[in-house]
Design a protein around this motif. Sequence first.
Motif, PDB file in Angstrom:
ATOM      1  N   LEU B 363      11.697  -7.769   7.586  1.00 17.56           N
ATOM      2  CA  LEU B 363      12.411  -8.470   8.373  1.00 17.56           C
ATOM      3  C   LEU B 363      13.524  -7.455   8.861  1.00 17.56           C
ATOM      4  O   LEU B 363      14.551  -7.955   9.446  1.00 17.56           O
ATOM      5  N   THR B 364      13.185  -6.198   8.668  1.00 15.14           N
ATOM      6  CA  THR B 364      14.334  -4.844   9.153  1.00 15.14           C
ATOM      7  C   THR B 364      15.667  -5.566   8.521  1.00 15.14           C
ATOM      8  O   THR B 364      16.729  -5.112   9.096  1.00 15.14           O
ATOM      9  N   ARG B 365      15.806  -6.147   7.277  1.00 16.94           N
ATOM     10  CA  ARG B 365      17.160  -6.110   6.588  1.00 16.94           C
ATOM     11  C   ARG B 365      17.265  -4.830   5.652  1.00 16.94           C
ATOM     12  O   ARG B 365      17.011  -4.932   4.595  1.00 16.94           O
ATOM     13  N   LEU B 366      17.473  -3.788   6.133  1.00 20.94           N
ATOM     14  CA  LEU B 366      17.178  -2.543   5.635  1.00 20.94           C
ATOM     15  C   LEU B 366      18.093  -2.232   4.439  1.00 20.94           C
ATOM     16  O   LEU B 366      17.720  -1.925   3.408  1.00 20.94           O
ATOM     17  N   GLU B 367      19.355  -2.680   4.580  1.00 25.32           N
ATOM     18  CA  GLU B 367      20.611  -2.404   3.530  1.00 25.32           C
ATOM     19  C   GLU B 367      20.129  -3.265   2.231  1.00 25.32           C
ATOM     20  O   GLU B 367      19.743  -2.950   1.238  1.00 25.32           O
ATOM     21  N   LEU B 396      12.395   4.081   3.818  1.00 24.65           N
ATOM     22  CA  LEU B 396      13.391   3.491   4.306  1.00 24.65           C
ATOM     23  C   LEU B 396      14.663   4.131   5.086  1.00 24.65           C
ATOM     24  O   LEU B 396      15.074   4.121   6.132  1.00 24.65           O
ATOM     25  N   SER B 397      14.927   5.210   4.352  1.00 26.17           N
ATOM     26  CA  SER B 397      15.902   6.111   5.011  1.00 26.17           C
ATOM     27  C   SER B 397      15.437   6.890   6.350  1.00 26.17           C
ATOM     28  O   SER B 397      16.086   7.007   7.231  1.00 26.17           O
ATOM     29  N   ASN B 398      14.054   6.864   6.291  1.00 30.53           N
ATOM     30  CA  ASN B 398      13.349   7.477   7.519  1.00 30.53           C
ATOM     31  C   ASN B 398      13.318   6.307   8.752  1.00 30.53           C
ATOM     32  O   ASN B 398      12.801   6.759   9.934  1.00 30.53           O
ATOM     33  N   THR B 399      13.471   5.123   8.093  1.00 30.55           N
ATOM     34  CA  THR B 399      13.270   4.091   9.272  1.00 30.55           C
ATOM     35  C   THR B 399      14.488   4.057  10.261  1.00 30.55           C
ATOM     36  O   THR B 399      15.365   3.948   9.903  1.00 30.55           O
ATOM     37  N   PRO B 400      14.299   4.205  11.385  1.00 30.33           N
ATOM     38  CA  PRO B 400      15.234   4.102  12.624  1.00 30.33           C
ATOM     39  C   PRO B 400      16.124   2.811  12.444  1.00 30.33           C
ATOM     40  O   PRO B 400      15.317   1.652  12.304  1.00 30.33           O
ATOM     41  N   GLN B 401      17.268   2.659  12.443  1.00 31.10           N
ATOM     42  CA  GLN B 401      18.028   1.407  12.390  1.00 31.10           C
ATOM     43  C   GLN B 401      17.847   0.707  13.754  1.00 31.10           C
ATOM     44  O   GLN B 401      17.965   1.509  14.681  1.00 31.10           O
ATOM     45  N   ARG B 402      17.559  -0.667  13.759  1.00 38.10           N
ATOM     46  CA  ARG B 402      17.382  -1.137  15.091  1.00 38.10           C
ATOM     47  C   ARG B 402      18.593  -1.930  15.470  1.00 38.10           C
ATOM     48  O   ARG B 402      19.426  -2.220  14.751  1.00 38.10           O
TER      49      ARG B 402
END
Lengths: 116, 402
Positions: B363-367, B396-402
């Motif tokens: 769900l890209t709620r990365l934090e 996760l760290s390598n996933t670009p923030q959207r």
Amino acid sequence: MSKYMFLFRGGEPGVDPMSDPAGFGAYMMTWKTWMENLAKSGKYLGGDPLEATGRTVTGKAMKMTDGPFVEGKEIVGGYVIVEAASIEDAVKMSEGCPIYTHDGVVEIRPVQHVDF
Amino acid sequence: MVGALTRLFGTQHLELAEDVVQETLLKAMRDWPYHGVPDQPAAWLHRVAKNQAIDQLRRKSRGVELLKENAALLRSEWTLSGTVSEAFAEDLIADDQLRMLFACCHPSIPQEQQLALALRTLCGFSVPEIARAFVTNEESINKRLYRAREAFRALGRVEFPPAAEVPLRLKPVLATVYLLFNEGYNSTEHQDLIREDLIEEALRLGDMLVRHPLTARSEVKALLALMLFHAARSEARLDADGAIILLADQDRSCWDRQLIGLAEGYLQEAVKGEEVSTYHIEAAIAGIHCHAPSFEETDWITIILLYDRLLALVPNAIVRFNRAIAIGRAHGAAEGLKALDAVEGLNTSHLYHAARGDALRELTRLEEARSAYSTGLRLTKSAVEGALLRRKLEELSNTPQR
């Protein structure tokens, strides 16, 4: 209930444990089966087979002779002690004893009660 | 062998039986290096154990109280050797193990002690090995075994339960076998995630139960099917370095088709029974995974339905948790997360937090995902599981923030 001793005389199995271990094993199994049935009835108290050798010791001087001491047929080859209601009952319990199929003899003797 | 001997001596002489087996193994260790391994090692061990047992009985049987129906036979030279030989006869050994399994899993013995006792006497595990399998120290296993033996001794004899009691008495037996399998399949403590030795023992016991007319019941077949479905995938679960490969990423061509076929066969037979056990449902779920051509093409809807049925039988958090994961697959991460959050009582489970992390990441709620993975990492004791969570954190760290 009284105790009775079965004395086994004679009844050579006709198989030699050394030259025919399987045949001898089969023969011993017939004894085991018979005794197992006695044990199941809870009336088998124990016993052992006896070697045909030994010593006979006589008198105060303890004069010793080597066995076997009598003719093969008369050697006591083993004993069993059972519990039975009567001598007839004990005789019945000896039914199926393998020694009968080998020309052997079972001598059934009540254990004597000794009162002082 | 311990089973055969215990049946002979009675449960109060478990140590005597263990001594005989111990002596036999020592003799093998002394003899084999010098004379070579005999042609038929199993037959050799049986012969030596038999002679050891006869020796021990000749020396000790007068003073000790033996099982009533065997006492006279074991004390008499007429019958001693024959009775011991018979106890060792090959076809009886499997029966002895089953009897022993029932005795170890007797209701009078607490469950955690049952498994320790079964591992010690039936599977021949050492105390340190059992301690490792249970995530505890040797001292507490020794205590557990001591108490288990006390209870075991009180049983008197090792025997099959009467036919009418078999279904009830089977429950703890199957639970023990499944626990053993799970410990092998998903080792909680051990460095290696998969312990082949435990898996093999569990399958062996399952196979034995299925073969015996008294225990060849539908739930037993279902359990064996379940274990076989899992076992079929075990090779594909770890990479060359022993790291976990997730179900979604597993090379399905590595799955053991023969085991899957065997499992399917047992499951088919299991569903012929009237009763539906938890093992039936779990096996059916495992079967769906095994038959799915890919992770995406898995029949998640049916899996959810099966979990619903399982919940009706065992309403616990683990089942709800697994159901929530299936929901996430079938209906999307948002639904999945909702279902996960509704599960109570799994806050100390690293798997729960890892699953939440997966849903949050999708769900890209990365934090939030990062925090869930970190919680999971703190909670796991398994090196391999820990490595997986670390890997996820890195991704996760390598996933670009959207």
